[in-house]
Design a protein around this motif. Sequence first.
Motif, PDB file in Angstrom:
ATOM      1  N   ALA A 233      -7.350  -0.696   1.001  1.00 38.09           N
ATOM      2  CA  ALA A 233      -8.236  -0.076   0.006  1.00 38.09           C
ATOM      3  C   ALA A 233      -7.885   1.395  -0.203  1.00 38.09           C
ATOM      4  CB  ALA A 233      -9.692  -0.232   0.430  1.00 38.09           C
ATOM      5  N   ALA A 234      -7.574   2.109   0.878  1.00 43.19           N
ATOM      6  CA  ALA A 234      -7.209   3.524   0.761  1.00 43.19           C
ATOM      7  C   ALA A 234      -5.900   3.682  -0.005  1.00 43.19           C
ATOM      8  CB  ALA A 234      -7.086   4.149   2.154  1.00 43.19           C
ATOM      9  N   ARG A 235      -4.933   2.855   0.317  1.00 43.72           N
ATOM     10  CA  ARG A 235      -3.632   2.947  -0.369  1.00 43.72           C
ATOM     11  C   ARG A 235      -3.761   2.602  -1.852  1.00 43.72           C
ATOM     12  NH1 ARG A 235      -1.449   0.809   4.777  1.00 43.72           N
ATOM     13  NH2 ARG A 235      -0.484   2.625   5.734  1.00 43.72           N
ATOM     14  N   ASP A 236      -4.547   1.573  -2.163  1.00 42.91           N
ATOM     15  CA  ASP A 236      -4.766   1.207  -3.566  1.00 42.91           C
ATOM     16  C   ASP A 236      -5.401   2.362  -4.339  1.00 42.91           C
ATOM     17  OD1 ASP A 236      -3.758  -1.313  -2.965  1.00 42.91           O
ATOM     18  OD2 ASP A 236      -5.713  -2.332  -3.084  1.00 42.91           O
ATOM     19  N   ALA A 237      -6.416   2.983  -3.738  1.00 41.23           N
ATOM     20  CA  ALA A 237      -7.098   4.089  -4.410  1.00 41.23           C
ATOM     21  C   ALA A 237      -6.164   5.294  -4.572  1.00 41.23           C
ATOM     22  CB  ALA A 237      -8.360   4.484  -3.639  1.00 41.23           C
ATOM     23  N   ALA A 238      -5.383   5.591  -3.551  1.00 35.15           N
ATOM     24  CA  ALA A 238      -4.436   6.714  -3.640  1.00 35.15           C
ATOM     25  C   ALA A 238      -3.389   6.452  -4.720  1.00 35.15           C
ATOM     26  CB  ALA A 238      -3.769   6.955  -2.288  1.00 35.15           C
ATOM     27  N   THR A 239      -2.886   5.231  -4.802  1.00 35.30           N
ATOM     28  CA  THR A 239      -1.907   4.868  -5.830  1.00 35.30           C
ATOM     29  C   THR A 239      -2.511   5.026  -7.221  1.00 35.30           C
ATOM     30  OG1 THR A 239      -0.777   3.341  -4.343  1.00 35.30           O
ATOM     31  CG2 THR A 239      -0.448   2.989  -6.711  1.00 35.30           C
ATOM     32  N   ALA A 240      -3.725   4.549  -7.389  1.00 33.20           N
ATOM     33  CA  ALA A 240      -4.402   4.675  -8.685  1.00 33.20           C
ATOM     34  C   ALA A 240      -4.649   6.143  -9.031  1.00 33.20           C
ATOM     35  CB  ALA A 240      -5.712   3.893  -8.671  1.00 33.20           C
ATOM     36  N   ALA A 241      -5.020   6.938  -8.038  1.00 34.06           N
ATOM     37  CA  ALA A 241      -5.267   8.365  -8.279  1.00 34.06           C
ATOM     38  C   ALA A 241      -3.996   9.082  -8.705  1.00 34.06           C
ATOM     39  CB  ALA A 241      -5.845   9.020  -7.022  1.00 34.06           C
ATOM     40  N   ARG A 242      -2.880   8.770  -8.050  1.00 38.74           N
ATOM     41  CA  ARG A 242      -1.605   9.402  -8.424  1.00 38.74           C
ATOM     42  C   ARG A 242      -1.234   9.065  -9.873  1.00 38.74           C
ATOM     43  NH1 ARG A 242      -0.488   8.297  -2.938  1.00 38.74           N
ATOM     44  NH2 ARG A 242       0.421   6.261  -3.396  1.00 38.74           N
ATOM     45  N   ALA A 243      -1.627   7.875 -10.326  1.00 38.63           N
ATOM     46  CA  ALA A 243      -1.331   7.455 -11.709  1.00 38.63           C
ATOM     47  C   ALA A 243      -2.334   8.009 -12.711  1.00 38.63           C
ATOM     48  CB  ALA A 243      -1.318   5.920 -11.782  1.00 38.63           C
ATOM     49  N   GLY A 244      -3.336   8.764 -12.222  1.00 36.84           N
ATOM     50  CA  GLY A 244      -4.301   9.365 -13.136  1.00 36.84           C
ATOM     51  C   GLY A 244      -5.488   8.476 -13.484  1.00 36.84           C
ATOM     52  N   ALA A 245      -5.713   7.423 -12.718  1.00 34.27           N
ATOM     53  CA  ALA A 245      -6.782   6.468 -13.033  1.00 34.27           C
ATOM     54  C   ALA A 245      -8.181   7.075 -12.955  1.00 34.27           C
ATOM     55  CB  ALA A 245      -6.694   5.272 -12.082  1.00 34.27           C
ATOM     56  N   PHE A 246      -8.343   8.183 -12.243  1.00 35.89           N
ATOM     57  CA  PHE A 246      -9.678   8.748 -12.055  1.00 35.89           C
ATOM     58  C   PHE A 246      -9.874  10.050 -12.817  1.00 35.89           C
ATOM     59  CE2 PHE A 246      -8.554   6.239  -8.281  1.00 35.89           C
ATOM     60  CZ  PHE A 246      -9.470   5.208  -8.459  1.00 35.89           C
ATOM     61  N   THR A 247      -9.080  10.231 -13.858  1.00 35.05           N
ATOM     62  CA  THR A 247      -9.260  11.387 -14.737  1.00 35.05           C
ATOM     63  C   THR A 247      -9.859  10.885 -16.046  1.00 35.05           C
ATOM     64  OG1 THR A 247      -7.054  11.201 -15.689  1.00 35.05           O
ATOM     65  CG2 THR A 247      -7.289  12.629 -13.753  1.00 35.05           C
ATOM     66  N   ASP A 248     -10.375  11.788 -16.827  1.00 32.77           N
ATOM     67  CA  ASP A 248     -10.987  11.427 -18.105  1.00 32.77           C
ATOM     68  C   ASP A 248     -10.050  11.612 -19.271  1.00 32.77           C
ATOM     69  OD1 ASP A 248     -13.423  10.630 -17.036  1.00 32.77           O
ATOM     70  OD2 ASP A 248     -14.213  12.665 -17.080  1.00 32.77           O
ATOM     71  N   ARG A 249      -8.769  11.354 -19.082  1.00 31.39           N
ATOM     72  CA  ARG A 249      -7.833  11.550 -20.183  1.00 31.39           C
ATOM     73  C   ARG A 249      -7.784  10.352 -21.069  1.00 31.39           C
ATOM     74  NH1 ARG A 249      -2.098  11.412 -17.466  1.00 31.39           N
ATOM     75  NH2 ARG A 249      -2.761  10.262 -15.718  1.00 31.39           N
TER      76      ARG A 249
END
Length: 178
Positions: free
Chosen positions: A162-178
């Motif tokens: 779960a941590a690795r999945d979230a970190a991968t998504a964060a690096r791809a910008g999944a948690f920004t409002d762009r």
Amino acid sequence: MLDAALAQLVRHGYDSLSIDVVAERSGVHRTTVYRRWRDVGGLLADVLHEASVDAWRPPDTGSLEGDLLAVNHEVQTGLTTDPVTVALIAASFRSEQAAEALRAFWADRYDRCADIVRRAVERGEIPAGTDARRLLVAATAPLYHELVLMRVAADARLPDRAARDAATAARAGAFTDR
């Protein structure tokens, strides 16, 4: 009195919790308890408030993934070895005051964990504008889902995955409002 309430909740569940039982377990007269708390919900709210008054800080391992791994391992340990956490979550479904206190407790924990995201942005690991709460929920939610909602046995690999999945998504910008 708070310790007595918590012990009763953990051992016997919400339905066994009453002002009279807490008074008896505490060795005080019931009016002493009623003077301080009108009902069990208020008592549980104070139990949760006491739990949030601590010096806990999120881990700082030097990387986003490492920090999320450490948080997830703490969460899994708490959910599998400390019956208090699950008992308080369950009680929050029965008492609006306890639910409000639980929301405040989690808001405080998310605020503290925002440092993980801030540090990761400063290190250039994830984009500026990453929503800390969204990222942290994505990292920890699978644990709560499996252990609290589904009530399955702990999977030693789940916190890391779960941590690795979230970190991968964060690096791809999944948690920004762009």
